[in-house]
Write a protein that holds these residues in place. Structure first.
Motif, PDB file in Angstrom:
ATOM      1  N   GLN A  27      -5.508  11.715  -3.370  1.00 30.71           N
ATOM      2  CA  GLN A  27      -6.737  10.958  -3.120  1.00 30.71           C
ATOM      3  C   GLN A  27      -6.557   9.484  -3.510  1.00 30.71           C
ATOM      4  O   GLN A  27      -6.949   8.588  -2.758  1.00 30.71           O
ATOM      5  N   ARG A  28      -5.959   9.250  -4.656  1.00 30.42           N
ATOM      6  CA  ARG A  28      -5.736   7.861  -5.103  1.00 30.42           C
ATOM      7  C   ARG A  28      -4.738   7.144  -4.195  1.00 30.42           C
ATOM      8  O   ARG A  28      -4.950   6.002  -3.801  1.00 30.42           O
ATOM      9  N   LEU A  29      -3.632   7.836  -3.878  1.00 28.44           N
ATOM     10  CA  LEU A  29      -2.628   7.256  -2.989  1.00 28.44           C
ATOM     11  C   LEU A  29      -3.230   6.948  -1.626  1.00 28.44           C
ATOM     12  O   LEU A  29      -2.964   5.893  -1.043  1.00 28.44           O
ATOM     13  N   SER A  30      -4.072   7.823  -1.135  1.00 23.76           N
ATOM     14  CA  SER A  30      -4.720   7.627   0.159  1.00 23.76           C
ATOM     15  C   SER A  30      -5.623   6.388   0.150  1.00 23.76           C
ATOM     16  O   SER A  30      -5.625   5.618   1.108  1.00 23.76           O
ATOM     17  N   ALA A  31      -6.379   6.214  -0.924  1.00 18.26           N
ATOM     18  CA  ALA A  31      -7.275   5.051  -1.022  1.00 18.26           C
ATOM     19  C   ALA A  31      -6.481   3.749  -1.062  1.00 18.26           C
ATOM     20  O   ALA A  31      -6.820   2.767  -0.375  1.00 18.26           O
ATOM     21  N   ILE A  32      -5.421   3.723  -1.853  1.00 19.10           N
ATOM     22  CA  ILE A  32      -4.588   2.515  -1.951  1.00 19.10           C
ATOM     23  C   ILE A  32      -3.917   2.233  -0.613  1.00 19.10           C
ATOM     24  O   ILE A  32      -3.891   1.091  -0.144  1.00 19.10           O
ATOM     25  N   LEU A  33      -3.392   3.271   0.000  1.00 18.59           N
ATOM     26  CA  LEU A  33      -2.713   3.122   1.287  1.00 18.59           C
ATOM     27  C   LEU A  33      -3.660   2.647   2.379  1.00 18.59           C
ATOM     28  O   LEU A  33      -3.287   1.829   3.217  1.00 18.59           O
ATOM     29  N   ALA A  34      -4.895   3.124   2.371  1.00 15.16           N
ATOM     30  CA  ALA A  34      -5.876   2.712   3.377  1.00 15.16           C
ATOM     31  C   ALA A  34      -6.141   1.210   3.291  1.00 15.16           C
ATOM     32  O   ALA A  34      -6.194   0.518   4.318  1.00 15.16           O
ATOM     33  N   ILE A  35      -6.289   0.702   2.090  1.00 18.91           N
ATOM     34  CA  ILE A  35      -6.529  -0.736   1.917  1.00 18.91           C
ATOM     35  C   ILE A  35      -5.311  -1.541   2.372  1.00 18.91           C
ATOM     36  O   ILE A  35      -5.442  -2.558   3.058  1.00 18.91           O
ATOM     37  N   LYS A  36      -4.125  -1.070   2.015  1.00 17.24           N
ATOM     38  CA  LYS A  36      -2.892  -1.761   2.437  1.00 17.24           C
ATOM     39  C   LYS A  36      -2.740  -1.729   3.960  1.00 17.24           C
ATOM     40  O   LYS A  36      -2.379  -2.739   4.574  1.00 17.24           O
ATOM     41  N   LEU A  37      -2.992  -0.566   4.564  1.00 13.62           N
ATOM     42  CA  LEU A  37      -2.909  -0.472   6.025  1.00 13.62           C
ATOM     43  C   LEU A  37      -3.881  -1.440   6.697  1.00 13.62           C
ATOM     44  O   LEU A  37      -3.538  -2.092   7.691  1.00 13.62           O
ATOM     45  N   ASN A  38      -5.081  -1.534   6.161  1.00 11.45           N
ATOM     46  CA  ASN A  38      -6.081  -2.449   6.709  1.00 11.45           C
ATOM     47  C   ASN A  38      -5.604  -3.899   6.589  1.00 11.45           C
ATOM     48  O   ASN A  38      -5.585  -4.635   7.575  1.00 11.45           O
ATOM     49  N   ASN A  39      -5.218  -4.303   5.388  1.00 11.79           N
ATOM     50  CA  ASN A  39      -4.813  -5.697   5.162  1.00 11.79           C
ATOM     51  C   ASN A  39      -3.603  -6.091   5.993  1.00 11.79           C
ATOM     52  O   ASN A  39      -3.616  -7.107   6.691  1.00 11.79           O
ATOM     53  N   TYR A  40      -2.541  -5.280   5.910  1.00 11.18           N
ATOM     54  CA  TYR A  40      -1.328  -5.618   6.651  1.00 11.18           C
ATOM     55  C   TYR A  40      -1.512  -5.437   8.155  1.00 11.18           C
ATOM     56  O   TYR A  40      -0.891  -6.159   8.941  1.00 11.18           O
ATOM     57  N   GLY A  41      -2.358  -4.517   8.553  1.00 10.47           N
ATOM     58  CA  GLY A  41      -2.659  -4.352   9.973  1.00 10.47           C
ATOM     59  C   GLY A  41      -3.330  -5.578  10.558  1.00 10.47           C
ATOM     60  O   GLY A  41      -2.993  -6.023  11.657  1.00 10.47           O
ATOM     61  N   VAL A  42      -4.270  -6.136   9.814  1.00 11.23           N
ATOM     62  CA  VAL A  42      -4.942  -7.360  10.277  1.00 11.23           C
ATOM     63  C   VAL A  42      -3.936  -8.504  10.360  1.00 11.23           C
ATOM     64  O   VAL A  42      -3.871  -9.218  11.369  1.00 11.23           O
ATOM     65  N   ILE A  43      -3.144  -8.692   9.319  1.00 10.76           N
ATOM     66  CA  ILE A  43      -2.171  -9.784   9.301  1.00 10.76           C
ATOM     67  C   ILE A  43      -1.197  -9.657  10.468  1.00 10.76           C
ATOM     68  O   ILE A  43      -0.976 -10.614  11.224  1.00 10.76           O
ATOM     69  N   PHE A  44      -0.617  -8.481  10.618  1.00 12.42           N
ATOM     70  CA  PHE A  44       0.356  -8.248  11.692  1.00 12.42           C
ATOM     71  C   PHE A  44      -0.285  -8.449  13.067  1.00 12.42           C
ATOM     72  O   PHE A  44       0.286  -9.117  13.935  1.00 12.42           O
ATOM     73  N   SER A  45      -1.477  -7.910  13.265  1.00 10.47           N
ATOM     74  CA  SER A  45      -2.156  -8.024  14.564  1.00 10.47           C
ATOM     75  C   SER A  45      -2.496  -9.467  14.908  1.00 10.47           C
ATOM     76  O   SER A  45      -2.326  -9.892  16.059  1.00 10.47           O
TER      77      SER A  45
END
Length: 160
Positions: A27-45
Protein backbone atom coordinates in the motif's frame (compact mmCIF):
# COMPACT_ATOMS: atom_id res chain seq x y z
CA UNK A 1 -10.15 4.40 -9.10
CA UNK A 2 -7.70 6.21 -11.33
CA UNK A 3 -5.52 4.70 -14.02
CA UNK A 4 -2.36 5.96 -12.33
CA UNK A 5 -3.34 4.48 -8.96
CA UNK A 6 -4.31 1.13 -10.54
CA UNK A 7 -1.05 0.98 -12.47
CA UNK A 8 1.02 1.75 -9.38
CA UNK A 9 -0.90 -0.87 -7.37
CA UNK A 10 -0.27 -3.53 -10.03
CA UNK A 11 3.44 -2.69 -10.17
CA UNK A 12 3.69 -2.73 -6.37
CA UNK A 13 1.96 -6.12 -6.13
CA UNK A 14 4.23 -7.51 -8.82
CA UNK A 15 7.32 -6.20 -6.98
CA UNK A 16 6.08 -7.82 -3.77
CA UNK A 17 5.82 -11.21 -5.51
CA UNK A 18 9.32 -10.96 -7.01
CA UNK A 19 10.89 -10.86 -3.53
CA UNK A 20 8.65 -12.90 -1.23
CA UNK A 21 11.40 -13.16 1.42
CA UNK A 22 11.34 -9.40 1.93
CA UNK A 23 8.40 -7.72 3.60
CA UNK A 24 7.12 -5.03 1.25
CA UNK A 25 4.36 -2.65 2.29
CA UNK A 26 2.38 -2.78 -0.97
CA UNK A 27 0.00 0.00 0.00
CA UNK A 28 2.79 2.44 0.88
CA UNK A 29 4.85 1.51 -2.18
CA UNK A 30 1.77 1.94 -4.36
CA UNK A 31 1.07 5.43 -2.99
CA UNK A 32 4.67 6.57 -3.50
CA UNK A 33 4.80 5.04 -6.97
CA UNK A 34 1.52 6.69 -7.99
CA UNK A 35 2.86 10.15 -7.15
CA UNK A 36 6.12 9.44 -8.99
CA UNK A 37 4.27 8.11 -12.04
CA UNK A 38 2.11 11.24 -12.08
CA UNK A 39 5.02 13.68 -11.72
CA UNK A 40 7.37 12.01 -14.18
CA UNK A 41 4.52 11.28 -16.57
CA UNK A 42 3.66 14.97 -16.76
CA UNK A 43 7.30 15.98 -17.23
CA UNK A 44 7.93 13.37 -19.92
CA UNK A 45 4.66 14.12 -21.74
CA UNK A 46 5.22 17.89 -21.77
CA UNK A 47 8.77 17.47 -23.09
CA UNK A 48 7.68 15.03 -25.81
CA UNK A 49 4.81 17.28 -26.84
CA UNK A 50 7.13 20.30 -26.85
CA UNK A 51 9.61 18.44 -29.03
CA UNK A 52 6.95 17.29 -31.49
CA UNK A 53 5.44 20.77 -31.82
CA UNK A 54 8.76 22.69 -31.94
CA UNK A 55 8.10 24.30 -28.55
CA UNK A 56 10.72 22.24 -26.71
CA UNK A 57 12.66 25.08 -25.05
CA UNK A 58 9.51 26.91 -24.14
CA UNK A 59 8.19 23.67 -22.63
CA UNK A 60 11.39 23.31 -20.62
CA UNK A 61 11.03 26.87 -19.31
CA UNK A 62 7.39 26.29 -18.36
CA UNK A 63 8.24 23.03 -16.57
CA UNK A 64 11.24 24.34 -14.65
CA UNK A 65 9.44 27.54 -13.67
CA UNK A 66 6.39 25.72 -12.43
CA UNK A 67 8.31 23.00 -10.57
CA UNK A 68 10.66 25.42 -8.80
CA UNK A 69 7.85 27.66 -7.60
CA UNK A 70 5.56 24.73 -6.76
CA UNK A 71 8.16 23.08 -4.54
CA UNK A 72 8.78 26.33 -2.70
CA UNK A 73 5.21 27.54 -2.22
CA UNK A 74 2.92 24.50 -2.11
CA UNK A 75 -0.60 24.99 -3.41
CA UNK A 76 -3.81 23.18 -4.27
CA UNK A 77 -3.75 19.43 -4.93
CA UNK A 78 -6.44 17.53 -6.78
CA UNK A 79 -7.69 14.36 -5.10
CA UNK A 80 -7.63 12.27 -8.30
CA UNK A 81 -4.19 11.75 -9.87
CA UNK A 82 -5.65 11.29 -13.35
CA UNK A 83 -7.26 14.73 -13.11
CA UNK A 84 -4.01 16.16 -11.77
CA UNK A 85 -2.10 14.62 -14.67
CA UNK A 86 -4.49 15.96 -17.32
CA UNK A 87 -4.82 19.46 -15.88
CA UNK A 88 -1.07 19.80 -15.31
CA UNK A 89 -0.35 18.54 -18.80
CA UNK A 90 -2.85 20.85 -20.50
CA UNK A 91 -1.76 23.81 -18.41
CA UNK A 92 1.97 23.38 -19.06
CA UNK A 93 1.52 22.63 -22.76
CA UNK A 94 -0.63 25.72 -23.24
CA UNK A 95 1.83 27.87 -21.24
CA UNK A 96 4.63 26.84 -23.56
CA UNK A 97 2.72 27.78 -26.71
CA UNK A 98 1.44 31.25 -25.79
CA UNK A 99 3.21 34.44 -26.84
CA UNK A 100 2.70 37.56 -24.70
CA UNK A 101 3.76 41.15 -25.03
CA UNK A 102 6.32 42.50 -22.58
CA UNK A 103 3.85 44.51 -20.51
CA UNK A 104 1.61 41.53 -19.94
CA UNK A 105 4.63 39.48 -18.82
CA UNK A 106 5.52 42.24 -16.35
CA UNK A 107 1.92 42.35 -15.12
CA UNK A 108 1.77 38.55 -14.62
CA UNK A 109 5.12 38.52 -12.83
CA UNK A 110 4.02 41.35 -10.52
CA UNK A 111 0.69 39.68 -9.74
CA UNK A 112 2.47 36.38 -9.05
CA UNK A 113 4.84 38.04 -6.58
CA UNK A 114 1.93 39.66 -4.75
CA UNK A 115 0.02 36.37 -4.48
CA UNK A 116 3.12 34.43 -3.35
CA UNK A 117 3.96 37.06 -0.73
CA UNK A 118 0.43 37.00 0.64
CA UNK A 119 -0.59 33.33 0.41
CA UNK A 120 2.48 31.09 0.36
CA UNK A 121 2.47 28.84 3.41
CA UNK A 122 6.09 27.82 2.96
CA UNK A 123 8.75 30.10 1.57
CA UNK A 124 8.33 33.60 0.23
CA UNK A 125 11.76 35.08 -0.48
CA UNK A 126 13.18 32.48 -2.88
CA UNK A 127 10.02 32.14 -5.02
CA UNK A 128 9.77 35.92 -5.31
CA UNK A 129 13.44 36.08 -6.28
CA UNK A 130 12.90 33.45 -8.98
CA UNK A 131 9.84 35.28 -10.30
CA UNK A 132 11.80 38.56 -10.25
CA UNK A 133 14.45 37.04 -12.50
CA UNK A 134 11.79 36.83 -15.19
CA UNK A 135 11.68 40.64 -15.26
CA UNK A 136 15.08 40.23 -16.93
CA UNK A 137 14.37 37.12 -19.03
CA UNK A 138 10.78 38.08 -19.95
CA UNK A 139 9.83 34.50 -20.84
CA UNK A 140 6.09 34.18 -21.51
CA UNK A 141 6.08 30.50 -20.50
CA UNK A 142 7.71 31.34 -17.15
CA UNK A 143 5.32 34.18 -16.35
CA UNK A 144 2.31 31.99 -17.18
CA UNK A 145 3.73 29.15 -15.05
CA UNK A 146 4.27 31.53 -12.14
CA UNK A 147 0.73 32.84 -12.44
CA UNK A 148 -0.66 29.32 -12.77
CA UNK A 149 1.06 28.34 -9.54
CA UNK A 150 -0.12 31.55 -7.88
CA UNK A 151 -3.69 30.61 -8.80
CA UNK A 152 -3.26 27.24 -7.07
CA UNK A 153 -2.28 29.17 -3.94
CA UNK A 154 -5.49 31.21 -4.20
CA UNK A 155 -7.61 28.09 -4.74
CA UNK A 156 -5.88 26.35 -1.83
CA UNK A 157 -6.57 29.36 0.39
CA UNK A 158 -10.26 29.47 -0.59
CA UNK A 159 -10.95 25.75 0.02
CA UNK A 160 -9.27 25.33 3.39
Amino acid sequence: MSIIVNTSRLISEWLATTKPEEEINVQRLSAILAIKLNNYGVIFSVLIFGYLTNYFWSSCIALVSFIVIRIQTGGFHLKNLDHCFLISLLMLISFSMVELNIWFIVLLNSASIIVVMKYSQRYKFLPCLVISLNFIGLFPAASLSFMGQALTLLINRRWR
